[in-house]
Design an enzyme around this catalytic site. Structure first.
Site, PDB file in Angstrom:
ATOM      1  CE  LYS A  45      -0.357  -0.455   5.023  1.00 29.93           C
ATOM      2  NZ  LYS A  45      -1.144  -1.037   6.122  1.00 29.93           N
ATOM      3  CE1 TYR A 264      11.424  32.458   5.187  1.00 32.36           C
ATOM      4  CE2 TYR A 264      11.577  30.075   4.873  1.00 32.36           C
ATOM      5  CZ  TYR A 264      11.345  31.348   4.358  1.00 32.36           C
ATOM      6  OH  TYR A 264      11.046  31.503   3.039  1.00 32.36           O
TER       7      TYR A 264
HETATM    8  C1  LIG Z   1      -0.381  -1.953   6.846  1.00 37.55           C
HETATM    9  C2  LIG Z   1      -0.945  -3.243   7.262  1.00 37.55           C
HETATM   10  C3  LIG Z   1      -0.119  -4.378   7.379  1.00 37.55           C
HETATM   11  C4  LIG Z   1       1.392  -4.298   7.280  1.00 37.55           C
HETATM   12  O1  LIG Z   1       1.865  -3.724   8.466  1.00 37.55           O
HETATM   13  P1  LIG Z   1       3.436  -3.504   8.766  1.00 37.55           P
HETATM   14  O2  LIG Z   1       3.466  -3.025  10.158  1.00 37.55           O
HETATM   15  O3  LIG Z   1       3.903  -2.488   7.803  1.00 37.55           O
HETATM   16  O4  LIG Z   1       4.099  -4.814   8.554  1.00 37.55           O
HETATM   17  C5  LIG Z   1      -0.729  -5.601   7.638  1.00 37.55           C
HETATM   18  N1  LIG Z   1      -2.068  -5.677   7.813  1.00 37.55           N
HETATM   19  C6  LIG Z   1      -2.882  -4.612   7.736  1.00 37.55           C
HETATM   20  C7  LIG Z   1      -4.341  -4.761   7.961  1.00 37.55           C
HETATM   21  C8  LIG Z   1      -2.346  -3.355   7.473  1.00 37.55           C
HETATM   22  O5  LIG Z   1      -3.153  -2.273   7.434  1.00 37.55           O
END
Ligand SMILES: *Cc1c(COP(=O)(O)O)cnc(C)c1O
Length: 381
Positions: A45, A264
């Site tokens: 993702k 800044y």
């Molecule tokens: C993002 C996610 C993962 C992966 O998690 P990590 O901590 O990056 O390994 C697995 N399951 C779900 C439901 C997620 O949202």
């Protein structure tokens, strides 16, 4: 890395992001090895945690991954174009009205509410085909997922139609803290749901869950962050190969006198005659403004020629400034690259300095970068 930025990527002179696909393949294989026979998926993702959905997913596929998780259907469609044979789950579930699109693209929604399930079943009835989907149960995170008291209702509804889910899953809230009591509580609740779905494959573990106990593995594990070299479990040495390096080019070197301020707000004044380097990278590139430094508070650090030096003053939109006085006569030249995170400073150490987590730093890498992929199939992994 002292080669000139100009030679690598034309005249862009922005940051440079190097993604080591070989390291990512090794990370997937290492996790698969400790997954005690469970299928090892790849969570890709958010543009594969900023590394690039297509090159990352192709790398994992080549390493052996067949199951992929994206958050959105759009990400799933982009992945489908790259990997016609992948099995793709959509973590955010089914958007209202999108069931047909999922079926056309062979995407499997992770169904997390009764309306989602009903919409999916309606399409299955309409087409007289049981299109695969997973069910997500909420065991205490109170994010997406069916409530546990809905399990029996859902089971009956599915049985009536002769529909078997492809998988049931849940998600840990505290897997990065292995001693947290919530882990055991969630696991027990999930096992109770599993008993209501005998014979259906189950999945519970993210990276941290995978790395902290076999009892979390079940039939499929879902690592994300660990594939990209990030730290999954707090308070332990991170065993994964670092895969992402972010560098910024030096645009200008300048000498300032004791008492002069930088940036800044003039929040930092130099306590000595100092040599500064101006970097062509700012918060618009994902160099968090919280890495700024002031007289009251030290900020982030970067690495140059193997030495770690501090950011001084506020990080601005396109620029930041570092103090290179301690390099002495070893003066870098404009065009030289400075490591923001990578091998010398881990993404997690930089995230700690920014008051956040490696996940956020990685997924914030949407800057004006020259992207470079190394160690990929073309280079013979
Ligand atoms: C993002 C996610 C993962 C992966 O998690 P990590 O901590 O990056 O390994 C697995 N399951 C779900 C439901 C997620 O949202």
């Amino acid at each position: 890395m002292t080669e000139s930025h100009l030679s690598g990527s034309g005249l862009a002179l922005g940051g440079r992001l190097t993604v080591d696909l070989g390291a990512m393949a090794r990370n997937w294989k290492a996790l698969e090895k400790v997954s005690s026979g469970a299928l090892t998926a790849a969570v890709v993702k958010a543009d594969a945690y900023g590394t690039g959905l297509v090159p990352a997913s192709r790398t994992f596929f080549e390493a052996g991954a067949r199951f992929f998780f994206t958050a959105t259907a759009d990400e799933g469609i982009a992945l489908r174009r790259a990997l016609p044979e992948a099995h793709i789950f959509i973590l955010n579930g089914l958007y209202p009205g999108a069931a047909q699109l999922y079926v056309e693209e062979r995407l499997m929604p992770v169904l997390s509410s009764i309306p989602m399930i009903e919409e999916w079943l309606l399409l299955c009835i309409d087409r007289n085909e049981a299109f695969p989907a997973a069910l997500h149960f909420d065991t205490g995170m109170n994010r997406l997922g069916l409530r546990l008291n809905e399990a029996s209702i859902v089971k009956r509804q599915l049985d009536d139609l002769g529909f078997q889910p492809q998988m049931i899953m849940s998600h840990f809230a505290c897997a990065d803290q292995p001693q947290h009591e919530k882990n055991r509580a969630q696991l027990a609740l999930f096992q109770a749901v599993m008993q209501q779905f005998p014979g259906i494959p189950a999945s519970m573990a993210n990276s941290a869950g995978l790395m902290t106990g076999r009892e979390n593995h079940f039939q499929m594990v879902r690592p994300g962050i660990a594939l990209y070299g990030g730290r999954a479990v707090n308070g332990r040495r991170n065993p994964m190969y670092p895969a992402v390096t972010l560098e910024a080019p030096i645009l200008q070197i300048k000498d300032v006198r004791t008492g002069e301020s930088v940036g800044y707000g003039a929040t930092q004044t130099m306590p000595r005659d100092s040599r500064l380097a101006v970097l062509g990278l700012g918060y618009a590139d994902g160099l968090f403004r919280s890495l700024s430094s002031s007289n009251a508070r030290a900020g982030g650090k970067v690495a140059i020629r193997g030495r770690v030096v501090p950011i001084v003053g506020r990080v601005s939109m396109d620029l930041s400034v570092i103090d290179i006085t301690d390099l002495g006569p070893d003066v870098p030249v404009p065009g030289e690259m400075v490591e923001v995170f990578g091998r010398t400073i881990s993404v997690d150490d930089q995230a700690d300095a920014a008051g956040t987590i490696g996940y956020e730093l990685l997924t914030a890498m949407k800057g004006r970068y020259a992207r470079r992929y190394i160690g990929g199939p073309a280079e013979g992994i």
